[in-house]
Design a protein around this motif. Sequence first.
Motif, PDB file in Angstrom:
ATOM      1  N   LYS A 119      -0.221 -14.983  14.702  1.00 31.35           N
ATOM      2  CA  LYS A 119      -0.852 -14.079  13.724  1.00 31.35           C
ATOM      3  C   LYS A 119       0.209 -13.296  12.944  1.00 31.35           C
ATOM      4  N   THR A 123       0.429 -13.647   9.016  1.00 30.97           N
ATOM      5  CA  THR A 123       0.215 -12.422   8.226  1.00 30.97           C
ATOM      6  C   THR A 123       1.403 -12.170   7.302  1.00 30.97           C
ATOM      7  N   ASP A 126       1.297 -14.685   4.491  1.00 26.26           N
ATOM      8  CA  ASP A 126       0.190 -14.346   3.578  1.00 26.26           C
ATOM      9  C   ASP A 126       0.481 -13.054   2.808  1.00 26.26           C
ATOM     10  N   TYR A 151      -2.005  -5.441   2.913  1.00 21.70           N
ATOM     11  CA  TYR A 151      -2.408  -6.619   3.680  1.00 21.70           C
ATOM     12  C   TYR A 151      -1.851  -6.571   5.103  1.00 21.70           C
ATOM     13  N   ALA A 152      -0.578  -6.227   5.220  1.00 23.61           N
ATOM     14  CA  ALA A 152       0.067  -6.228   6.543  1.00 23.61           C
ATOM     15  C   ALA A 152      -0.492  -5.118   7.428  1.00 23.61           C
ATOM     16  N   ALA A 155      -3.853  -5.752   8.868  1.00 22.96           N
ATOM     17  CA  ALA A 155      -3.800  -6.697   9.995  1.00 22.96           C
ATOM     18  C   ALA A 155      -3.228  -6.042  11.255  1.00 22.96           C
TER      19      ALA A 155
END
Length: 248
Positions: A119, A123, A126, A151-152, A155
């Motif tokens: 993940k 992540t 992405d 985004y990070a 997550a």
Amino acid sequence: MTRSTTEIEKIQEASNIVADTLQLVKEHLKPGAKTIDLDQMAEEYIRSRGARPAFKGYYGFPATLCMSINNEVVHGIPSERELHDGDIVGIDCGAEKDGYYGDHAMTFAVGNVNGSVRKLLETTSDALAKGIAQARPGNHLHDIGHAVQSYAEDAGFSVVRQLVGHGIGTQLHEEPQVPNYGKAETGPELKAGMVIAIEPMINEGSYDVYTGDDGWTVFTSDGKLSAHFEHTVVITNDGPKILSLPTN
Ligand code: MG
Ligand code: MG
């Protein structure tokens, strides 16, 4: 700074060589491989393409690749150290050809890693894509970092602050600095023809990092894992174009 079409073609050529180098090294990443041997392979390949390893000798860095394992964030020095099953290894590479530079990094799993490690890698990759998507004319520089950070952090990870991306072209590192965090709609306006290296470093735990005794290797302060992905990107009127892609 903006670059002409001819200059962008040259940056693309250097960037393609780097991406091809990472593909070659990736094929040889396995438990028992020594990072120094992978570095040697990368250097020979880059030179076979008529280019020069951009990191070697840069402020005295001794190798072609930065290889950063597990809790190492960036700037790890290849050595006799062997890779083990379950390691993650960030490989960062730069090349110069005909006076123009490319810069690209990916983090790979060696053998089997668990779901939470996977993940982190996904992540970070992405998050880079989210940042790249903001690299379009009319946007602002910190739209990139804002997208990466949002985004990070959504997550559950953190974004390294002490190291940032950069402009690239006739030098490995040029203005502007490209942070992986920030406030949307702030910073200089992005223009077609700008070439930047976007390179999120995403930590499993705290974002704090420190430089080790070798003067190069950057570690997470809490000893947890870190991942790093980077592309050299040109901003065009049609949006971002990634230059550091493999040719086959
Ligand atoms: Mg790099
Ligand atoms: Mg870079």
